[in-house]
Design a protein around this motif. Sequence first.
Motif, PDB file in Angstrom:
ATOM      1  N   MET A   1       0.875  -1.175   0.000  1.00 13.36           N
ATOM      2  CA  MET A   1       0.000   0.000   0.000  1.00 13.36           C
ATOM      3  C   MET A   1       0.906   1.216   0.000  1.00 13.36           C
ATOM      4  N   PHE A   2       0.954   1.926  -1.124  1.00 18.10           N
ATOM      5  CA  PHE A   2       1.888   3.049  -1.257  1.00 18.10           C
ATOM      6  C   PHE A   2       1.152   4.293  -1.734  1.00 18.10           C
ATOM      7  N   ASN A   3       1.341   5.378  -0.974  1.00 20.00           N
ATOM      8  CA  ASN A   3       0.805   6.679  -1.346  1.00 20.00           C
ATOM      9  C   ASN A   3      -0.717   6.635  -1.536  1.00 20.00           C
ATOM     10  N   ARG A   4      -1.389   5.944  -0.613  1.00 18.12           N
ATOM     11  CA  ARG A   4      -2.844   5.903  -0.592  1.00 18.12           C
ATOM     12  C   ARG A   4      -3.328   6.583   0.694  1.00 18.12           C
ATOM     13  N   THR A   5      -4.613   6.681   0.867  1.00 17.42           N
ATOM     14  CA  THR A   5      -5.170   7.213   2.115  1.00 17.42           C
ATOM     15  C   THR A   5      -5.684   6.035   2.934  1.00 17.42           C
ATOM     16  N   ILE A   6      -4.814   5.541   3.812  1.00 18.47           N
ATOM     17  CA  ILE A   6      -5.158   4.390   4.643  1.00 18.47           C
ATOM     18  C   ILE A   6      -4.763   4.724   6.080  1.00 18.47           C
ATOM     19  N   ASN A   7      -5.692   5.302   6.823  1.00 14.90           N
ATOM     20  CA  ASN A   7      -5.419   5.691   8.209  1.00 14.90           C
ATOM     21  C   ASN A   7      -5.454   4.501   9.159  1.00 14.90           C
ATOM     22  N   PHE A   8      -6.176   3.446   8.768  1.00 16.00           N
ATOM     23  CA  PHE A   8      -6.283   2.247   9.587  1.00 16.00           C
ATOM     24  C   PHE A   8      -6.278   1.030   8.675  1.00 16.00           C
ATOM     25  N   LEU A   9      -5.636  -0.049   9.110  1.00 13.01           N
ATOM     26  CA  LEU A   9      -5.619  -1.276   8.325  1.00 13.01           C
ATOM     27  C   LEU A   9      -6.966  -1.993   8.429  1.00 13.01           C
ATOM     28  N   PRO A  10      -7.409  -2.628   7.356  1.00  7.41           N
ATOM     29  CA  PRO A  10      -8.628  -3.443   7.451  1.00  7.41           C
ATOM     30  C   PRO A  10      -8.466  -4.530   8.513  1.00  7.41           C
ATOM     31  N   VAL A  11      -9.494  -4.768   9.282  1.00  5.24           N
ATOM     32  CA  VAL A  11      -9.374  -5.669  10.428  1.00  5.24           C
ATOM     33  C   VAL A  11      -9.277  -7.139  10.028  1.00  5.24           C
ATOM     34  N   ASN A  12      -9.730  -7.477   8.816  1.00  8.09           N
ATOM     35  CA  ASN A  12      -9.747  -8.885   8.412  1.00  8.09           C
ATOM     36  C   ASN A  12      -8.821  -9.149   7.226  1.00  8.09           C
ATOM     37  N   ILE A  13      -7.723  -8.419   7.147  1.00  9.82           N
ATOM     38  CA  ILE A  13      -6.822  -8.561   5.996  1.00  9.82           C
ATOM     39  C   ILE A  13      -6.251  -9.971   5.890  1.00  9.82           C
ATOM     40  N   THR A  14      -6.009 -10.615   7.018  1.00  6.41           N
ATOM     41  CA  THR A  14      -5.424 -11.963   6.972  1.00  6.41           C
ATOM     42  C   THR A  14      -6.446 -13.030   6.593  1.00  6.41           C
ATOM     43  N   HIS A  15      -7.711 -12.703   6.630  1.00  6.23           N
ATOM     44  CA  HIS A  15      -8.729 -13.656   6.169  1.00  6.23           C
ATOM     45  C   HIS A  15      -8.574 -13.905   4.668  1.00  6.23           C
ATOM     46  N   TYR A  16      -8.192 -12.871   3.934  1.00  2.43           N
ATOM     47  CA  TYR A  16      -8.020 -12.992   2.492  1.00  2.43           C
ATOM     48  C   TYR A  16      -6.582 -13.333   2.103  1.00  2.43           C
ATOM     49  N   PHE A  17      -5.623 -12.951   2.952  1.00  2.00           N
ATOM     50  CA  PHE A  17      -4.221 -13.254   2.673  1.00  2.00           C
ATOM     51  C   PHE A  17      -3.619 -14.002   3.870  1.00  2.00           C
ATOM     52  N   PRO A  18      -3.998 -15.259   4.062  1.00  2.00           N
ATOM     53  CA  PRO A  18      -3.594 -15.987   5.282  1.00  2.00           C
ATOM     54  C   PRO A  18      -2.115 -16.344   5.339  1.00  2.00           C
ATOM     55  N   TYR A  19      -1.402 -16.286   4.206  1.00  2.00           N
ATOM     56  CA  TYR A  19       0.012 -16.662   4.201  1.00  2.00           C
ATOM     57  C   TYR A  19       0.910 -15.460   3.936  1.00  2.00           C
ATOM     58  N   LEU A  20       0.455 -14.301   4.331  1.00  5.97           N
ATOM     59  CA  LEU A  20       1.171 -13.058   4.079  1.00  5.97           C
ATOM     60  C   LEU A  20       2.546 -13.050   4.738  1.00  5.97           C
ATOM     61  N   ARG A  21       3.583 -12.742   3.952  1.00  5.30           N
ATOM     62  CA  ARG A  21       4.951 -12.672   4.474  1.00  5.30           C
ATOM     63  C   ARG A  21       5.465 -11.227   4.594  1.00  5.30           C
ATOM     64  N   THR A  22       5.034 -10.366   3.668  1.00  7.97           N
ATOM     65  CA  THR A  22       5.518  -8.983   3.636  1.00  7.97           C
ATOM     66  C   THR A  22       4.339  -8.031   3.565  1.00  7.97           C
ATOM     67  N   LEU A  23       4.326  -7.054   4.465  1.00  5.84           N
ATOM     68  CA  LEU A  23       3.276  -6.023   4.466  1.00  5.84           C
ATOM     69  C   LEU A  23       3.946  -4.657   4.438  1.00  5.84           C
ATOM     70  N   GLN A  24       3.666  -3.904   3.391  1.00  5.84           N
ATOM     71  CA  GLN A  24       4.260  -2.571   3.247  1.00  5.84           C
ATOM     72  C   GLN A  24       3.160  -1.523   3.158  1.00  5.84           C
ATOM     73  N   VAL A  25       3.155  -0.601   4.114  1.00 11.02           N
ATOM     74  CA  VAL A  25       2.200   0.507   4.132  1.00 11.02           C
ATOM     75  C   VAL A  25       3.027   1.788   4.255  1.00 11.02           C
ATOM     76  N   LYS A  26       3.275   2.449   3.136  1.00  4.12           N
ATOM     77  CA  LYS A  26       4.202   3.579   3.106  1.00  4.12           C
ATOM     78  C   LYS A  26       3.514   4.821   2.539  1.00  4.12           C
ATOM     79  N   LYS A  27       3.699   5.931   3.243  1.00  2.64           N
ATOM     80  CA  LYS A  27       3.126   7.221   2.835  1.00  2.64           C
ATOM     81  C   LYS A  27       1.613   7.126   2.658  1.00  2.64           C
ATOM     82  N   CYS A  28       0.978   6.515   3.630  1.00  7.57           N
ATOM     83  CA  CYS A  28      -0.480   6.318   3.564  1.00  7.57           C
ATOM     84  C   CYS A  28      -1.223   7.060   4.676  1.00  7.57           C
TER      85      CYS A  28
END
Length: 328
Positions: free
Chosen positions: A79-106
Motif C-alpha cells: 500500500m503506497f501513497n494511498r489514504t489508509i489511516n487504519f488497516l482493514p481488520v480482516n486482511i489476513t482472512h483474504y491473505f492468510p500466508y502473508l509474508r511482507t506487508l508494506q504501508v508507506k506514505k499512507c
Amino acid sequence: MNAINFSLKTLTLFLIFLQIRAIILPCDFSFDKKYGYTCRVGDINITKSHVKIKRIGGNHEEERKLFNRTDTDVLRVIMFNRTINFLPVNITHYFPYLRTLQVKKCGLQRLTRAPDLRFTLRRMYFGFNEIKNIPEKYFWHFCRLETLSLHGNQISNIPRMAFRDLISLKRLSLNNNHLKSIDSVLFTNCLNLEYVDLENNSLQYIESKLFSNQPRLNKLLMRNNQIGAIESGFLSRLKYNETGFNALLGGNRCIDNFTFPRDGNYEDLYRLFVNNCSPPQARVESTTPKTTAKPKKKPKYRTPDMIFFENCTWNIHKDYAHHFKHGF
C-alpha cells in the motif's frame, strides 16, 4: 456491578459493530522472484477504524488462475501513497500466508491489532506515516518477524516490553522519529539483531546495557541525536570484531561529526568517550584504558532460555526446539 459492566461491554461491542464498514480492496496482481505473488493496492480511502474487506478486486495472472482461483497465494501486500489511516481488520482472512506487508506514505495513524499477522509475517514496512505510539502488546507473538521498519513517523516512546517476542528480528529502523530515550531492557530478547537505525531522533543518553545482548549486531546508526552522555559499559560493545562492527554516532552533543575510525583503534575511541561523553558522576581524567582479557566468543545464534509459552513456543517448535531447556 457485574450487570452494569456486562451492559457497558455489550454497548461498546454494539457501537463497534455499527462502525464496521465493508470495502472492496482493489489489487494489481504480479509475481516477484524475491517476495512471491504480490498485491499492489489500487486507489482506495480508509479513514475510519474497524473497516472490513468484503472482497478482493482485480484479476490473477493467467497462468496462476489454472492452479489457484483464490487470493491465498498472495505473499506480499503493498500500500503506497494511498489514504489508509487504519488497516482493514480482516486482511489476513483474504491473505492468510502473508509474508511482507508494506504501508508507506499512507497516513497510517495507529497500529491496530490483526492477530493472524503474527504467525506468518516476516517483513513489516510502515515508514513515513503518522504513527505516534506503539502499543505495548502489539508486537507480542511476532516470533517470525525479521524486518521491522517504522522510520519517518512521530513515535516518541516505546514501552520497555514492546519487543519481548521479536526473537527473529534482524533489521530494525526507527530513524526520523521523536524518541528521547530507550530502555535498556527493550532489546533483551532480540538476540538476532544485525542492523539498527536510530538516526535523527532526540536521544539524550545511552545506558550501559543497551545492545549488550546482541552478539550478531554489526551496524548501529545513532547519528544526529542529542546524546550528551554514554555509560562506560556501552564501550565494551563497540570493540571491533571479525565481522567489522560499525557504529556511527556523529552529530551528537558529545561526539560532533565523529565517525568511528576504520582501523579499529579502540584506545583512542575510549579516550574520546571518557573525556567527552561520560556521565557527570563517572567523568575522569584522560587515562589509558584498562586492559581486559578477551571476552569469550558468544554463539552466533541464540534464543532466550525460556520464551513465553502462551505466545511463541508452539509457533516456532520446528525452528527453535533444540534451543529450549524446558522442552514443549
